[in-house]
Design a protein around this motif. Structure first.
Motif, PDB file in Angstrom:
ATOM      1  N   ALA A  87      -5.423   0.699  -1.836  1.00 11.79           N
ATOM      2  CA  ALA A  87      -4.811  -0.582  -2.224  1.00 11.79           C
ATOM      3  C   ALA A  87      -5.853  -1.692  -2.206  1.00 11.79           C
ATOM      4  CB  ALA A  87      -3.658  -0.912  -1.285  1.00 11.79           C
TER       5      ALA A  87
ATOM      6  N   ASP B 268      -3.030  12.117   1.303  1.00  9.57           N
ATOM      7  CA  ASP B 268      -2.131  10.968   1.190  1.00  9.57           C
ATOM      8  C   ASP B 268      -1.680  10.576   2.593  1.00  9.57           C
ATOM      9  OD1 ASP B 268      -0.155   9.120   0.669  1.00  9.57           O
ATOM     10  OD2 ASP B 268       0.787  10.284  -0.934  1.00  9.57           O
TER      11      ASP B 268
ATOM     12  N   THR C  91      -5.541   6.170   3.884  1.00 11.03           N
ATOM     13  CA  THR C  91      -6.115   6.274   2.545  1.00 11.03           C
ATOM     14  C   THR C  91      -5.350   5.416   1.542  1.00 11.03           C
ATOM     15  OG1 THR C  91      -4.824   8.280   2.077  1.00 11.03           O
ATOM     16  CG2 THR C  91      -7.048   8.574   2.981  1.00 11.03           C
ATOM     17  N   ARG C  92      -4.044   5.279   1.745  1.00 13.32           N
ATOM     18  CA  ARG C  92      -3.281   4.406   0.846  1.00 13.32           C
ATOM     19  C   ARG C  92      -3.726   2.955   0.979  1.00 13.32           C
ATOM     20  NH1 ARG C  92       1.116   7.783   2.513  1.00 13.32           N
ATOM     21  NH2 ARG C  92       1.899   6.187   3.952  1.00 13.32           N
ATOM     22  N   GLN C  93      -3.915   2.503   2.202  1.00 13.67           N
ATOM     23  CA  GLN C  93      -4.360   1.122   2.402  1.00 13.67           C
ATOM     24  C   GLN C  93      -5.760   0.918   1.847  1.00 13.67           C
ATOM     25  OE1 GLN C  93      -2.498  -1.620   3.791  1.00 13.67           O
ATOM     26  NE2 GLN C  93      -4.177  -2.533   2.622  1.00 13.67           N
TER      27      GLN C  93
ATOM     28  N   SER D 234     -10.909   5.512   5.044  1.00 12.79           N
ATOM     29  CA  SER D 234     -10.809   6.915   4.632  1.00 12.79           C
ATOM     30  C   SER D 234     -11.877   7.757   5.319  1.00 12.79           C
ATOM     31  CB  SER D 234     -10.940   7.029   3.109  1.00 12.79           C
ATOM     32  OG  SER D 234      -9.889   6.366   2.454  1.00 12.79           O
TER      33      SER D 234
ATOM     34  N   ALA E 209       0.808  -1.218   0.000  1.00 12.96           N
ATOM     35  CA  ALA E 209       0.000   0.000   0.000  1.00 12.96           C
ATOM     36  C   ALA E 209       0.841   1.267   0.000  1.00 12.96           C
ATOM     37  CB  ALA E 209      -0.941  -0.001   1.204  1.00 12.96           C
ATOM     38  N   ASP E 210       2.106   1.179   0.386  1.00  8.72           N
ATOM     39  CA  ASP E 210       2.955   2.365   0.414  1.00  8.72           C
ATOM     40  C   ASP E 210       3.198   2.933  -0.970  1.00  8.72           C
ATOM     41  OD1 ASP E 210       3.177   2.160   3.144  1.00  8.72           O
ATOM     42  OD2 ASP E 210       5.101   1.103   3.095  1.00  8.72           O
ATOM     43  N   HIS E 211       2.949   2.143  -2.001  1.00  4.59           N
ATOM     44  CA  HIS E 211       3.207   2.587  -3.370  1.00  4.59           C
ATOM     45  C   HIS E 211       1.912   2.884  -4.131  1.00  4.59           C
ATOM     46  CE1 HIS E 211       7.122   0.067  -2.912  1.00  4.59           C
ATOM     47  NE2 HIS E 211       7.212   1.237  -2.304  1.00  4.59           N
ATOM     48  N   VAL E 212       0.850   3.152  -3.380  1.00  2.32           N
ATOM     49  CA  VAL E 212      -0.459   3.416  -3.972  1.00  2.32           C
ATOM     50  C   VAL E 212      -0.825   4.875  -3.753  1.00  2.32           C
ATOM     51  CG1 VAL E 212      -2.935   2.906  -3.767  1.00  2.32           C
ATOM     52  CG2 VAL E 212      -1.261   1.046  -3.737  1.00  2.32           C
ATOM     53  N   LEU E 213      -1.400   5.507  -4.776  1.00  4.78           N
ATOM     54  CA  LEU E 213      -1.850   6.890  -4.669  1.00  4.78           C
ATOM     55  C   LEU E 213      -3.334   6.903  -4.316  1.00  4.78           C
ATOM     56  CD1 LEU E 213      -1.069   9.913  -5.127  1.00  4.78           C
ATOM     57  CD2 LEU E 213      -1.957   9.625  -7.458  1.00  4.78           C
ATOM     58  N   PRO E 214      -3.743   7.591  -3.239  1.00  5.65           N
ATOM     59  CA  PRO E 214      -5.167   7.674  -2.906  1.00  5.65           C
ATOM     60  C   PRO E 214      -5.944   8.425  -3.980  1.00  5.65           C
ATOM     61  CG  PRO E 214      -3.788   8.320  -1.041  1.00  5.65           C
ATOM     62  CD  PRO E 214      -2.891   8.246  -2.241  1.00  5.65           C
TER      63      PRO E 214
END
Length: 435
Positions: A183, A174, A178-180, A346, A163-168
């Motif tokens: 994801a 961010d 919201t990333r999780q 979120s 999830a650290d590499h996902v854009l909300p």
């Protein structure tokens, strides 16, 4: 060309968050569809809520015109189920079949499909396999197959990706939460795409692809705060991809794109135009075939959208042109109606930071060229007063022309409908039954 078949594929709460719209979300089968069809970049739902949106697409009418002012499973109904597209197609000699979710009637038999297929459950794999079996078994032609996926509705499956590499999504900050959350949405979009791939592969295997129009769309924006149930483009904007014979063949121009301003209510009249079927008198949309043929650049100078009921009553109307968006809320409430936002990480984040006490404007005007995120309300800006007045008048004329009941005051829910209190927190709170 013999009378073409039609497959109408629709998903829940997907917005435009798939790879053909530039998002790093793994949807290769939808990408394959876009690469050989037409990708529409400016199509909008007539309502950013589930049953009203679907009703508008399938009747060619605004929800307040067709009666679906709220959710079917909560007691709202069409005024006249014979206005559903399948009745027009039945009359034109089509064999109509439903596989999966429909969300317009508690009993799907009421809708008018000649055949109701029964997946073992509503998620992507069994729905897709049911549709694939229909295609493999030599369906009567021409056919209209409605394939409804529950994905990407909450609850999402747990993500396997980092999830650290996902854009909300665009309206949200961010943060780890919201990333999780996003994801997990990616995982649901993957499941949706796999199901769509199963249907497309079955169409190819049956030798039917060359004479079948495939329609893919969704009902509205993502089930995240400030998106679904909102009349910004975050809620109204929808994916819309068509691939098929004649004007829908994009195979000679890879990833052909249409930027015309279109509403989902324009699909029904477009199909009538293409199939040379007499358009029913109740249709409010316009055929967009002249755009595809190059005769005109636009069929609409504006599109409209509305909210009346979701879990709770939250009356709003909007008009969107290429340049501007005008949104009006009705009633006295000045804070968010939180039951109309699905629960999730979120939403929890915003609630933790006081979302329930924030004010929402009675009117909003956005300049979509300079403010595509619709964050800067220009309703009282001196340079925009003439635009504001023109957009107000345009919305009012549409409401008058379509006999919007909201012009007469608060719109009552039907007897038996289940409605949440506007001051609640969750759609899962116990609703009140209207008597």
């Amino acid at each position: 060309m013999t009378q073409p078949n039609i497959i109408y594929i629709h998903s829940h709460d997907t917005g435009r968050y798939i790879s053909p719209y530039g998002h790093t979300i793994a949807t290769p089968h939808l990408q394959r569809l876009a690469d050989t069809g037409i990708l529409f970049r400016q199509v909008y739902s007539a309502a950013p809520t589930c049953s009203p949106s679907r009703s508008a697409l399938l009747t060619g009418q605004a929800p307040h015109s067709n009666g679906m002012l709220g959710l079917a499973h909560r007691g709202f109904r069409l005024h006249d189920y014979s206005h559903h597209l399948v009745h027009t197609l039945n009359g034109a000699g089509y064999h109509t079949a439903l596989a999966g979710l429909q969300h317009l009637a508690i009993d799907p038999a009421e809708l008018g499909y000649a055949e109701i297929l029964t997946p073992t459950e509503r998620h992507a794999d069994p729905v897709a396999q049911t549709a694939a079996d229909f295609l493999a078994n030599g369906p009567q032609a021409p056919f209209f197959l409605d394939v409804g996926f529950f994905e990407t509705h909450r609850e999402f499956p747990s993500a396997t990706a980092n999830a650290d590499h996902v854009l909300p999504p665009a309206p949200l900050p961010d943060t780890p939460e919201t990333r999780q959350d996003m994801a997990d949405f990616h995982a649901s979009a993957h499941d949706l795409d796999q199901g769509i791939g199963t249907v497309l592969d079955a169409l190819d295997a049956a030798g039917l692809a060359d004479n079948t129009l495939v329609i893919y769309t969704t009902d509205h924006g993502l089930a995240f705060p400030l998106m679904k149930c909102n009349l910004t483009d975050h809620g109204m904007g929808v994916a819309f991809i068509l691939r098929g014979p004649g004007p829908f063949d994009g195979s000679t121009e890879q990833a052909r794109v249409c930027d015309a301003l279109i509403s989902q209510i324009d699909l029904f009249p477009t199909l009538c135009d293409w199939l040379d079927i007499l358009a029913p008198p109740w249709l409010e949309g316009q055929s967009f075939l002249p755009v595809l043929s190059g005769e005109v650049d636009q069929i609409n100078d504006a599109v409209y959208a509305e909210v009346s009921y979701h879990a709770a009553y939250e009356p709003q109307r909007a008009v969107r042109t290429q340049r501007y968006k005008y949104i009006r809320r009705y009633g006295e409430r000045t804070t968010p109606v939180l039951p109309n936002c699905d629960d999730g990480p979120s939403k929890d984040l915003l609630l933790h930071h006081g979302w329930q006490a924030r004010t929402v404007p009675r009117e909003a005007l956005y300049d979509l060229i300079y403010d595509p995120q619709e964050a800067n309300n220009l309703i009282d800006a001196p340079a925009y007063l003439a635009v504001r007045d023109a957009m107000r008048n345009r919305l009012n004329r549409w409401m008058l022309d379509t006999d919007d009941p909201l012009l007469m005051g608060p719109v009552p829910a039907p007897v038996g409908a289940k409605i949440n209190a506007v001051n609640g927190l969750s759609p899962k709170d116990t609703p009140t039954t209207v008597t």
